[in-house]
Design an enzyme around this catalytic site. Structure first.
Site, PDB file in Angstrom:
ATOM      1  N   CYS A 119      36.179  -0.996  18.599  1.00  0.00           N
ATOM      2  CA  CYS A 119      37.621  -0.721  18.749  1.00  0.00           C
ATOM      3  C   CYS A 119      38.009   0.709  18.380  1.00  0.00           C
ATOM      4  CB  CYS A 119      38.445  -1.736  17.966  1.00  0.00           C
ATOM      5  SG  CYS A 119      37.883  -2.022  16.296  1.00  0.00           S
ATOM      6  N   LYS A 192      36.506 -14.243  10.800  1.00  0.00           N
ATOM      7  CA  LYS A 192      37.513 -13.184  10.838  1.00  0.00           C
ATOM      8  C   LYS A 192      38.694 -13.656  11.665  1.00  0.00           C
ATOM      9  CE  LYS A 192      38.151  -8.377  12.259  1.00  0.00           C
ATOM     10  NZ  LYS A 192      37.479  -7.157  12.732  1.00  0.00           N
ATOM     11  N   ARG A 202      44.760  -0.199  11.366  1.00  0.00           N
ATOM     12  CA  ARG A 202      44.711   0.330  12.736  1.00  0.00           C
ATOM     13  C   ARG A 202      45.333   1.722  12.811  1.00  0.00           C
ATOM     14  NH1 ARG A 202      45.678  -5.555  15.649  1.00  0.00           N
ATOM     15  NH2 ARG A 202      43.736  -6.436  14.819  1.00  0.00           N
ATOM     16  N   ARG A 214      44.089  -9.379  19.739  1.00  0.00           N
ATOM     17  CA  ARG A 214      42.676  -9.758  19.621  1.00  0.00           C
ATOM     18  C   ARG A 214      42.481 -11.277  19.537  1.00  0.00           C
ATOM     19  NH1 ARG A 214      41.216  -4.583  18.965  1.00  0.00           N
ATOM     20  NH2 ARG A 214      41.659  -3.385  17.068  1.00  0.00           N
ATOM     21  N   GLU A 230      32.283 -21.193  12.200  1.00  0.00           N
ATOM     22  CA  GLU A 230      31.964 -19.798  12.552  1.00  0.00           C
ATOM     23  C   GLU A 230      30.967 -19.202  11.556  1.00  0.00           C
ATOM     24  OE1 GLU A 230      32.358 -17.477  14.691  1.00  0.00           O
ATOM     25  OE2 GLU A 230      34.117 -17.820  15.928  1.00  0.00           O
ATOM     26  N   LYS A 245      37.657 -12.925   6.148  1.00  0.00           N
ATOM     27  CA  LYS A 245      38.589 -11.804   6.250  1.00  0.00           C
ATOM     28  C   LYS A 245      39.815 -12.227   7.035  1.00  0.00           C
ATOM     29  CE  LYS A 245      38.960  -7.346   8.397  1.00  0.00           C
ATOM     30  NZ  LYS A 245      38.560  -6.600   9.532  1.00  0.00           N
ATOM     31  N   SER A 271      43.726  -4.077   4.633  1.00  0.00           N
ATOM     32  CA  SER A 271      44.718  -3.009   4.519  1.00  0.00           C
ATOM     33  C   SER A 271      46.131  -3.512   4.217  1.00  0.00           C
ATOM     34  CB  SER A 271      44.716  -2.190   5.810  1.00  0.00           C
ATOM     35  OG  SER A 271      44.946  -3.016   6.931  1.00  0.00           O
TER      36      SER A 271
HETATM   37  C1  PBG Z   1      37.333  -3.524  13.336  1.00  0.00           C
HETATM   38  C2  PBG Z   1      37.842  -3.847  11.987  1.00  0.00           C
HETATM   39  C3  PBG Z   1      39.173  -4.147  11.602  1.00  0.00           C
HETATM   40  C4  PBG Z   1      39.159  -4.254  10.215  1.00  0.00           C
HETATM   41  C5  PBG Z   1      37.845  -4.051   9.800  1.00  0.00           C
HETATM   42  N1  PBG Z   1      37.048  -3.827  10.910  1.00  0.00           N
HETATM   43  C6  PBG Z   1      40.429  -4.238  12.364  1.00  0.00           C
HETATM   44  C7  PBG Z   1      40.638  -5.195  13.427  1.00  0.00           C
HETATM   45  O1  PBG Z   1      39.891  -6.134  13.632  1.00  0.00           O
HETATM   46  O2  PBG Z   1      41.629  -4.980  14.117  1.00  0.00           O
HETATM   47  C8  PBG Z   1      40.374  -4.526   9.367  1.00  0.00           C
HETATM   48  C9  PBG Z   1      40.314  -3.998   7.987  1.00  0.00           C
HETATM   49  C10 PBG Z   1      41.620  -3.871   7.282  1.00  0.00           C
HETATM   50  O3  PBG Z   1      42.698  -4.290   7.739  1.00  0.00           O
HETATM   51  O4  PBG Z   1      41.565  -3.311   6.179  1.00  0.00           O
HETATM   52  N2  PBG Z   1      36.993  -4.572  14.149  1.00  0.00           N
HETATM   53 ZN    ZN Z   2      36.828  -4.030  16.383  1.00  0.00          ZN
END
Ligand code: PBG
Ligand code: ZN
Length: 326
Positions: A119, A192, A202, A214, A230, A245, A271
């Site tokens: 991404c 996830k 992002r 997503r 999963e 996560k 985040s």
């Molecule tokens: C990429 C990824 C993401 C995060 C970690 N790896 C973002 C997403 O899936 O959009 C999120 C980490 C965070 O929010 O701190 N695939």
């Molecule tokens: Zn990604």
């Protein structure tokens, strides 16, 4: 007759003696966002204390982390140019490969992990190759294997696929083993969720999808049974460490996965969780340091062995001052 639970809570020493859950800096992984250029360091407005940095700045940061006892890091790359298949991620001179080499050269004792996804590298911001408006699972697996080998050859210590493609662990394990990387571990972002808690990430990773969301590859936050399935699938495919996560809103899932696997379990304190605590601190509505440590303890108590967190440096400082144990 009733039990006096309070007896053991009277003295700080007896409280410490019977404490069931502990934080150690060995539990933590610190995320770093690396951009090309030199002397570049830019703070992200929604995540005070989190920066995009060029490699030279990252090396200075590693110096500080080392001093704090944080030697495990997870890297995210922000390439100079993006295209439909994320070519920068497939190139030995791409931002990730360069970063891993630079860090491992100066800090060979660090445990360097790379986030494996597309991404940040694609112009459409989705986690793989598109077929019409959807990410093509099996075509993406092929480029993920290439990306993994680029990271492996640049000297990474562990890879962490985060794109939620089906079959990814099987494919990566095969690719690594056939090139001789039998001892390179895989930490899977095994469960996830399609979460709005990723919002600030992002911005910092410049990875927001340009259309849609997503939800066709990340999980529905409402699903508990699927969340377990999963992770167990990734264990069966050969993952070395599993992950749930986000963390805070999913501690029930953390506990259930932990009870059903014999693998170590990681949580990603994402985040949005970080941004909320920071915002609450700024508003003066919480005792930030105490709430922070209470939050970290909740992850371990729920069953996490490892915590990826933007708070890792703050936690290190608090533990050094022994605030964590009082
Ligand atoms: C990429 C990824 C993401 C995060 C970690 N790896 C973002 C997403 O899936 O959009 C999120 C980490 C965070 O929010 O701190 N695939
Ligand atoms: Zn990604």
């Amino acid at each position: 007759m009733f039990k006096r639970f309070r007896r053991i809570r009277m003295h700080p020493k007896s409280r410490a003696m019977v404490r069931e859950t502990h934080l150690s800096m060995d539990d933590f992984i610190y995320p770093l966002f690396i951009k090309s250029g030199e002397g570049f360091k830019k703070e992200i407005s929604s995540m005070p204390g989190v920066f995009q940095m060029s490699i030279d700045e990252v090396l200075k940061e590693c110096e500080e982390l080392d001093g704090l006892g944080i030697q495990a890091i997870i890297l995210f790359g922000i390439p100079e140019t993006k295209d439909s298949i994320g070519s920068d991620a497939l190139c030995e001179h791409g931002i990730m490969a360069k970063s891993v080499r630079a860090i491992k050269e100066k800090f060979p004792h660090f445990f360097v992990i790379t986030d494996l996804c597309f991404c940040e590298y694609t112009d459409h911001g989705h986690c793989g190759i598109l077929n019409k408006d959807s990410v093509d699972n099996d075509a993406t697996l092929e480029i993920l294997a290439k990306q993994a080998l680029i990271h492996a050859k640049s000297g990474v210590d562990m890879i962490a696929p985060s794109g939620m493609m089906d079959g990814v662990i099987t494919v990566l394990r095969d690719a690594l083993d056939s090139e001789g990387f039998v001892n390179l571990p895989i930490m899977s972002y095994s469960t996830k969720f399609a979460s709005s808690y990723y919002g600030p990430f992002r911005d910092v990773a410049e990875s927001a999808p340009s259309f849609g969301d997503r939800r066709s590859y990340q999980m529905d936050p409402a699903n508990r049974q699927e969340a377990i399935a999963e992770s167990i699938e990734d264990e069966l495919e050969g993952a070395d460490i599993l992950m749930v996560k986000p963390a805070l809103a999913y501690l029930d899932i953390v506990r259930e996965v932990k009870d059903k696997t014999s693998l170590p379990l990681c949580v990603y304190n994402v985040s949005g969780e970080y941004a909320m605590l920071k915002a609450a601190a700024k508003a003066g509505v919480i005792d930030y340091e105490r709430v922070l440590l209470e939050t970290m303890i909740s992850f371990k108590r729920a069953g996490a062995d490892i915590i990826i967190s933007y708070h890792a440096k703050e936690v290190a400082k608090l533990l050094q001052n022994d605030k964590g144990s009082k």
